[in-house]
Motif scaffolding. Structure first.
Motif, PDB file in Angstrom:
ATOM      1  N   UNK A 261      95.773  44.273  90.439  1.00  0.00           N
ATOM      2  CA  UNK A 261      96.758  43.245  90.785  1.00  0.00           C
ATOM      3  C   UNK A 261      97.192  43.406  92.245  1.00  0.00           C
ATOM      4  N   UNK A 262      97.149  42.300  92.977  1.00  0.00           N
ATOM      5  CA  UNK A 262      97.647  42.301  94.356  1.00  0.00           C
ATOM      6  C   UNK A 262      96.651  42.789  95.389  1.00  0.00           C
ATOM      7  N   UNK A 263      95.484  43.300  94.962  1.00  0.00           N
ATOM      8  CA  UNK A 263      94.503  43.778  95.953  1.00  0.00           C
ATOM      9  C   UNK A 263      93.808  42.579  96.592  1.00  0.00           C
ATOM     10  N   UNK A 264      93.268  42.744  97.830  1.00  0.00           N
ATOM     11  CA  UNK A 264      92.511  41.655  98.418  1.00  0.00           C
ATOM     12  C   UNK A 264      91.372  41.266  97.479  1.00  0.00           C
ATOM     13  N   UNK A 265      90.998  40.004  97.498  1.00  0.00           N
ATOM     14  CA  UNK A 265      90.098  39.465  96.478  1.00  0.00           C
ATOM     15  C   UNK A 265      88.794  40.262  96.363  1.00  0.00           C
ATOM     16  N   UNK A 266      88.273  40.738  97.543  1.00  0.00           N
ATOM     17  CA  UNK A 266      86.989  41.454  97.509  1.00  0.00           C
ATOM     18  C   UNK A 266      87.133  42.873  96.959  1.00  0.00           C
ATOM     19  N   UNK A 267      88.377  43.315  96.770  1.00  0.00           N
ATOM     20  CA  UNK A 267      88.570  44.659  96.214  1.00  0.00           C
ATOM     21  C   UNK A 267      89.164  44.605  94.822  1.00  0.00           C
ATOM     22  N   UNK A 268      89.304  43.381  94.281  1.00  0.00           N
ATOM     23  CA  UNK A 268      90.060  43.270  93.026  1.00  0.00           C
ATOM     24  C   UNK A 268      89.342  43.825  91.810  1.00  0.00           C
ATOM     25  N   UNK A 269      88.023  43.631  91.782  1.00  0.00           N
ATOM     26  CA  UNK A 269      87.302  44.046  90.585  1.00  0.00           C
ATOM     27  C   UNK A 269      86.704  45.425  90.811  1.00  0.00           C
ATOM     28  N   UNK A 270      86.990  46.362  89.932  1.00  0.00           N
ATOM     29  CA  UNK A 270      86.436  47.701  90.096  1.00  0.00           C
ATOM     30  C   UNK A 270      86.073  48.256  88.732  1.00  0.00           C
ATOM     31  N   UNK A 271      85.195  49.266  88.689  1.00  0.00           N
ATOM     32  CA  UNK A 271      84.824  49.837  87.397  1.00  0.00           C
ATOM     33  C   UNK A 271      85.997  50.594  86.775  1.00  0.00           C
ATOM     34  N   UNK A 272      86.081  50.535  85.461  1.00  0.00           N
ATOM     35  CA  UNK A 272      87.106  51.314  84.753  1.00  0.00           C
ATOM     36  C   UNK A 272      86.646  52.767  84.688  1.00  0.00           C
TER      37      UNK A 272
END
Ligand code: MTE
Length: 322
Positions: free
Chosen positions: A288-299
């Motif tokens: 939440x709140x991260x720049x769009x290119x950093x929003x999705x990351x592995x769990x």
């Protein structure tokens, strides 16, 4: 009359630099010997100042993060994107309605299988231990994540103070149930009050935090004022808000979400990329709140805290005990 929590304007949000400086000040103050006094008089916390003073700063950064994703989520996002069903089901409901909950005075009743049953008011809770700043990853089962600078101390301090009997194997937490102040209770059909539970060794783990603040301020109502539990290696629903009871029990307690949908919300609910839920894949998460290119990351398994907590589950099949 509205209270502070409904009126958080952007100007009231603590900018990161000020927060970091304040932390430095707090650590300095602790070194100068006034930290304990400050923590002890967290009265201030519940008086007009509404600050909580941490005597120690403990940056709890899992090694697997490798310097990634450490940017703390803004105070605004932490207080405007919430799950707190007692105030409604939408993420914005808690920030709109949680001001209605009266958090002073407040007591937490500790009972069940303990030598020293006791009802703590907030001052008594504050006196159990100096407070610490703890920056934790927080991961919701709905696959969103935040980085939150909580203030609190290890729940184990309270557990030690009440001296559980050897027959106590689990700890149950019960949240406040006040329909007149919590409009969601009338409108959302889940079995109230909200209940959660931990196995005794999980509750005693130093990462399990009895939480009274965030960003150096008392907990905003929407985040579980005046006191909640935070368990950073588990999905967010295992972190009950606005608790009024802690009970030590022999058998695994019933918990709200596993009562509603046992196949979705197991008792353990450790963050686990390999066990998907019907509604959400758990392989990735949105920050939440991260720049769009950093929003999705592995769990990460155990939300990145595996080094510290994996040993609690040695020999357990975590797909079965999800
Ligand atoms: N505690 C109570 N009493 N009621 C709730 O609805 N929601 C849980 C948990 N604790 C909830 C609760 C869920 S689903 C999550 S993800 C977290 O609180 C959200 O915490 P946050 O709003 O501070 O991020």
């Amino acid at each position: 009359m509205k209270t502070r929590n409904s009126r958080i304007s952007p100007s009231e949000i603590t900018p990161r630099e000020i927060f970091m400086n304040r932390r430095k000040f707090m650590v300095g103050a602790a070194a100068a010997g006034v930290g304990l006094a400050a923590a002890g008089s967290v009265l201030g916390a519940f008086g007009p100042e509404k600050k909580v003073m941490a005597a120690n700063t403990l940056q709890t950064v899992p090694s697997q993060w490798n310097g990634k994703g450490l940017q703390e989520t803004s105070f605004y996002d932490i207080t405007h994107y919430n799950n707190f069903y007692e105030f409604g089901t939408s993420k914005s409901d808690p920030s709109k309605y949680a001001w209605k909950l009266k958090t002073e005075p407040w007591t937490v009743e500790v009972d069940g299988l303990v030598h020293k049953k006791k009802t703590f008011d907030m001052d008594a809770l504050m006196k159990l231990s100096p407070l610490e700043d703890r920056v934790y990853r927080f991961r919701c089962v709905e696959a969103w994540a935040m980085v939150i600078p909580w203030v609190g101390y290890s729940l184990s301090k309270l557990i030690d103070a009440v001296q559980p009997l050897s027959s106590a194997r689990y700890v149950e937490f019960v949240s406040v149930d006040r329909p007149s102040q919590e409009p969601g209770i009338m409108n959302v059909s889940i079995p109230w009050p909200y209940r959660e539970g931990l196995r005794m060794d999980e509750a005693m783990h130093p990462l399990t935090l009895l939480t009274v603040g965030l960003y150096g301020q008392v907990l905003p109502n929407q985040d579980g004022a005046p006191v909640r539990i935070v368990v950073p290696w588990k999905y967010g629903f295992k972190s009950p808000k606005s608790i009024v009871k802690i009970r030590f029990v022999k058998n695994q307690p019933q918990t709200t979400w596993s009562l509603i949908a046992p196949s979705e919300y197991g008792f353990y609910s450790n963050v686990n990329p390999n066990v998907d839920r019907v509604q959400w894949s758990q392989k990735t998460q949105r920050v939440i709140g991260a720049p769009i290119w950093k929003q999705l990351e592995p769990t990460l398994m155990f939300n990145g805290y595996g080094d510290q907590v994996a040993s609690l589950y040695k020999g357990m099949n975590l797909s079965r005990y999800y």
